[in-house]
Scaffold this motif. Structure first.
Motif, mmCIF file in Angstrom:
data_model
loop_
_atom_site.group_PDB
_atom_site.id
_atom_site.type_symbol
_atom_site.label_atom_id
_atom_site.label_comp_id
_atom_site.label_asym_id
_atom_site.label_seq_id
_atom_site.Cartn_x
_atom_site.Cartn_y
_atom_site.Cartn_z
ATOM 1 N N SER A 16 2.619 -37.950 -44.612
ATOM 2 C CA SER A 16 1.817 -36.748 -44.386
ATOM 3 C C SER A 16 1.684 -35.933 -45.663
ATOM 4 C CB SER A 16 2.447 -35.907 -43.284
ATOM 5 O OG SER A 16 1.756 -34.707 -43.111
ATOM 6 N N THR A 40 1.998 -37.010 -48.761
ATOM 7 C CA THR A 40 1.185 -37.777 -49.695
ATOM 8 C C THR A 40 -0.302 -37.669 -49.357
ATOM 9 O OG1 THR A 40 2.998 -39.343 -49.997
ATOM 10 C CG2 THR A 40 0.827 -40.061 -50.714
ATOM 11 N N THR A 41 -0.613 -37.751 -48.074
ATOM 12 C CA THR A 41 -2.002 -37.645 -47.634
ATOM 13 C C THR A 41 -2.562 -36.260 -47.952
ATOM 14 O OG1 THR A 41 -1.552 -39.194 -45.850
ATOM 15 C CG2 THR A 41 -3.553 -37.894 -45.668
ATOM 16 N N ASP A 52 -3.262 -36.075 -51.675
ATOM 17 C CA ASP A 52 -4.460 -36.839 -52.029
ATOM 18 C C ASP A 52 -5.723 -36.098 -51.602
ATOM 19 O OD1 ASP A 52 -2.894 -38.813 -53.094
ATOM 20 O OD2 ASP A 52 -3.061 -40.164 -51.360
ATOM 21 N N THR A 53 -5.684 -35.506 -50.418
ATOM 22 C CA THR A 53 -6.837 -34.744 -49.932
ATOM 23 C C THR A 53 -7.109 -33.549 -50.832
ATOM 24 O OG1 THR A 53 -6.317 -35.405 -47.675
ATOM 25 C CG2 THR A 53 -7.787 -33.526 -47.944
#
Length: 68
Positions: free
Chosen positions: A37, A39-40, A43-44
């Motif tokens: 979560s 990491t996501t 990235d977002t």
């Protein structure tokens, strides 16, 4: 009959004690999910930041080309 009851109680106590020393699979899974979560989200955030920069670079060019 008493031997059976004591045996069942002894096995229950041993299993109860062992349960504290075993690795908690759900805790490990929760940790991995939390890491995914984070990491996501990172990235977002980076993608949104790059898109904003690209839009800022391209938008003035579109405006100046329409004026000509």
């Amino acid at each position: 009959m008493i031997y059976v009851i004591f045996s069942i109680i002894a096995v229950a106590v041993v299993l109860f004690v062992l349960s504290y020393f075993m690795n908690d699979k759900f805790e490990e899974l929760e940790s991995q999910l939390e890491q995914l979560s984070i990491t996501t989200m990172q990235d977002t955030y980076q993608m949104k930041k790059k898109i904003k920069i690209l839009e800022e670079e391209l938008l003035p060019q579109d405006l100046t080309s329409k004026e000509n």
